[in-house]
Design a protein around this motif. Sequence first.
Motif, PDB file in Angstrom:
ATOM      1  N   VAL A 123       0.851  -1.239  -0.074  1.00  0.00           N
ATOM      2  CA  VAL A 123      -0.069   0.104  -0.042  1.00  0.00           C
ATOM      3  C   VAL A 123       0.846   1.125   0.075  1.00  0.00           C
ATOM      4  N   PHE A 124       1.779   1.323   0.744  1.00  0.00           N
ATOM      5  CA  PHE A 124       2.998   2.462   0.898  1.00  0.00           C
ATOM      6  C   PHE A 124       3.579   2.546  -0.470  1.00  0.00           C
ATOM      7  N   HIS A 125       3.964   1.612  -1.103  1.00  0.00           N
ATOM      8  CA  HIS A 125       4.534   1.486  -2.346  1.00  0.00           C
ATOM      9  C   HIS A 125       3.450   2.242  -3.563  1.00  0.00           C
ATOM     10  N   ALA A 126       2.181   1.747  -3.490  1.00  0.00           N
ATOM     11  CA  ALA A 126       1.276   2.158  -4.286  1.00  0.00           C
ATOM     12  C   ALA A 126       1.024   3.567  -3.967  1.00  0.00           C
ATOM     13  N   LEU A 127       0.825   4.397  -2.768  1.00  0.00           N
ATOM     14  CA  LEU A 127       0.799   5.603  -2.636  1.00  0.00           C
ATOM     15  C   LEU A 127       1.865   6.422  -3.188  1.00  0.00           C
ATOM     16  N   TRP A 128       3.062   5.743  -2.848  1.00  0.00           N
ATOM     17  CA  TRP A 128       4.244   6.683  -3.264  1.00  0.00           C
ATOM     18  C   TRP A 128       4.432   6.766  -4.850  1.00  0.00           C
ATOM     19  N   GLU A 129       3.876   5.631  -5.552  1.00  0.00           N
ATOM     20  CA  GLU A 129       3.853   5.802  -7.059  1.00  0.00           C
ATOM     21  C   GLU A 129       2.762   6.568  -7.583  1.00  0.00           C
ATOM     22  N   ILE A 130       1.735   7.017  -6.795  1.00  0.00           N
ATOM     23  CA  ILE A 130       0.472   7.708  -7.118  1.00  0.00           C
ATOM     24  C   ILE A 130      -0.391   6.677  -7.891  1.00  0.00           C
ATOM     25  N   ASP A 131      -0.379   5.355  -7.707  1.00  0.00           N
ATOM     26  CA  ASP A 131      -1.277   4.472  -8.295  1.00  0.00           C
ATOM     27  C   ASP A 131      -2.559   4.434  -7.194  1.00  0.00           C
ATOM     28  N   PHE A 132      -3.485   5.341  -7.482  1.00  0.00           N
ATOM     29  CA  PHE A 132      -4.813   5.091  -6.795  1.00  0.00           C
ATOM     30  C   PHE A 132      -6.005   4.489  -7.251  1.00  0.00           C
ATOM     31  N   ARG A 133      -5.626   3.414  -8.100  1.00  0.00           N
ATOM     32  CA  ARG A 133      -6.784   2.605  -8.897  1.00  0.00           C
ATOM     33  C   ARG A 133      -7.579   1.953  -7.634  1.00  0.00           C
ATOM     34  N   SER A 134      -7.305   1.527  -6.520  1.00  0.00           N
ATOM     35  CA  SER A 134      -7.783   0.674  -5.711  1.00  0.00           C
ATOM     36  C   SER A 134      -8.259   1.370  -4.308  1.00  0.00           C
ATOM     37  N   PHE A 135      -7.894   2.594  -4.264  1.00  0.00           N
ATOM     38  CA  PHE A 135      -7.749   3.463  -3.074  1.00  0.00           C
ATOM     39  C   PHE A 135      -9.286   4.151  -2.614  1.00  0.00           C
ATOM     40  N   HIS A 136     -10.283   3.953  -3.748  1.00  0.00           N
ATOM     41  CA  HIS A 136     -11.549   4.392  -3.325  1.00  0.00           C
ATOM     42  C   HIS A 136     -12.204   4.103  -1.938  1.00  0.00           C
ATOM     43  N   SER A 137     -11.913   2.863  -1.437  1.00  0.00           N
ATOM     44  CA  SER A 137     -12.309   2.688  -0.083  1.00  0.00           C
ATOM     45  C   SER A 137     -11.595   3.236   0.948  1.00  0.00           C
ATOM     46  N   LEU A 138     -10.121   3.725   0.923  1.00  0.00           N
ATOM     47  CA  LEU A 138      -9.359   4.280   1.833  1.00  0.00           C
ATOM     48  C   LEU A 138      -9.685   5.686   1.857  1.00  0.00           C
ATOM     49  N   ASN A 139     -10.367   6.247   0.615  1.00  0.00           N
ATOM     50  CA  ASN A 139     -10.783   7.719   0.890  1.00  0.00           C
ATOM     51  C   ASN A 139     -11.653   8.197   1.472  1.00  0.00           C
ATOM     52  N   GLY A 140     -12.651   7.262   2.048  1.00  0.00           N
ATOM     53  CA  GLY A 140     -13.850   7.471   2.922  1.00  0.00           C
ATOM     54  C   GLY A 140     -13.325   7.551   4.387  1.00  0.00           C
ATOM     55  N   ALA A 141     -14.390   8.336   4.925  1.00  0.00           N
ATOM     56  CA  ALA A 141     -14.131   8.717   6.358  1.00  0.00           C
ATOM     57  C   ALA A 141     -15.352   8.828   7.123  1.00  0.00           C
ATOM     58  N   ILE A 142     -15.368   8.495   8.296  1.00  0.00           N
ATOM     59  CA  ILE A 142     -16.454   8.638   9.239  1.00  0.00           C
ATOM     60  C   ILE A 142     -16.354  10.181   9.908  1.00  0.00           C
ATOM     61  N   MET A 143     -17.359  10.960   9.663  1.00  0.00           N
ATOM     62  CA  MET A 143     -17.339  12.260  10.371  1.00  0.00           C
ATOM     63  C   MET A 143     -18.291  12.323  11.658  1.00  0.00           C
ATOM     64  N   VAL A 144     -17.851  12.841  12.809  1.00  0.00           N
ATOM     65  CA  VAL A 144     -18.723  12.890  13.918  1.00  0.00           C
ATOM     66  C   VAL A 144     -18.736  14.284  14.272  1.00  0.00           C
ATOM     67  N   LEU A 145     -19.888  14.944  14.948  1.00  0.00           N
ATOM     68  CA  LEU A 145     -19.977  16.138  15.099  1.00  0.00           C
ATOM     69  C   LEU A 145     -19.796  16.294  16.683  1.00  0.00           C
ATOM     70  N   LEU A 146     -18.974  17.142  17.140  1.00  0.00           N
ATOM     71  CA  LEU A 146     -18.830  17.363  18.677  1.00  0.00           C
ATOM     72  C   LEU A 146     -19.436  18.535  19.083  1.00  0.00           C
ATOM     73  N   HIS A 147     -20.032  18.602  20.014  1.00  0.00           N
ATOM     74  CA  HIS A 147     -20.613  19.988  20.415  1.00  0.00           C
ATOM     75  C   HIS A 147     -19.334  20.904  20.962  1.00  0.00           C
ATOM     76  N   LYS A 148     -19.577  22.227  20.428  1.00  0.00           N
ATOM     77  CA  LYS A 148     -18.636  23.162  20.784  1.00  0.00           C
ATOM     78  C   LYS A 148     -19.285  24.073  22.234  1.00  0.00           C
ATOM     79  N   THR A 149     -20.567  23.837  22.158  1.00  0.00           N
ATOM     80  CA  THR A 149     -21.433  24.824  23.098  1.00  0.00           C
ATOM     81  C   THR A 149     -22.150  23.402  23.924  1.00  0.00           C
ATOM     82  N   VAL A 150     -22.686  24.026  25.086  1.00  0.00           N
ATOM     83  CA  VAL A 150     -23.665  23.087  25.920  1.00  0.00           C
ATOM     84  C   VAL A 150     -24.803  22.825  25.103  1.00  0.00           C
ATOM     85  N   ALA A 151     -25.805  23.897  24.562  1.00  0.00           N
ATOM     86  CA  ALA A 151     -26.611  23.869  23.878  1.00  0.00           C
ATOM     87  C   ALA A 151     -26.403  24.536  22.600  1.00  0.00           C
TER      88      ALA A 151
END
Length: 192
Positions: A133-161
């Motif tokens: 995987v590191f070699h593919a990233l270094w070679e900029i070979d992103f053919r199978s990296f669509h699943s690694l490009n996802g993320a889970i976003m969580v919202l945290l409260h900045k204020t109490v309400a």
Amino acid sequence: MARQRARIRGLREGDACTKYFHLQACHRRRKNYLFAVTHNGQTFSEEEAKADIVFSYYNDLLSSAFVRQHRIDLSQLQIPQLDLSELVAPFLLEEVAQIVHESPTDTVPGPDGFNGAFFWAAWEVVSPDVVRVFHALWEIDFRSFHSLNGAIMVLLHKTVAPTGLRDYRPISLIHSIGKMFANSPHHVKNDF
């Protein structure tokens, strides 16, 4: 000591179908659930509408292009040139192993469900795949990296309400491979 006791109890009872597990899961769900989202004076309570408004708000906020107003010509400063050729060399097995072993072991797992402790413990088994995987990233070979490009976003409260989406802080949980690659000493290639 209290943290260690809680961790031991979490390991013993946290993954089993116990009363402790269900109490923790229900508490986290109640605490983190957004019953309604207010944006631009409108309140959204349906699940699909909440998801759409949160996605569009942060997508607009995070994907806005940055326009550079000024540029600095570093060649005019007559700074001594450094030999950076080692930064564009492919990753070695020893470098990837060092990155894995320097990764924190007690971080929250991302969408892939792994953290540094997993890679550390299973390094003998997973090392060929991680290095590939590191070699593919270094070679900029992103053919199978669509699943690694996802993320889970969580919202945290900045204020109490919180009253609107501006009162939440988005935290992005990315894949562990992305975290390790970002922490690598030379993840920059010469054409960037």
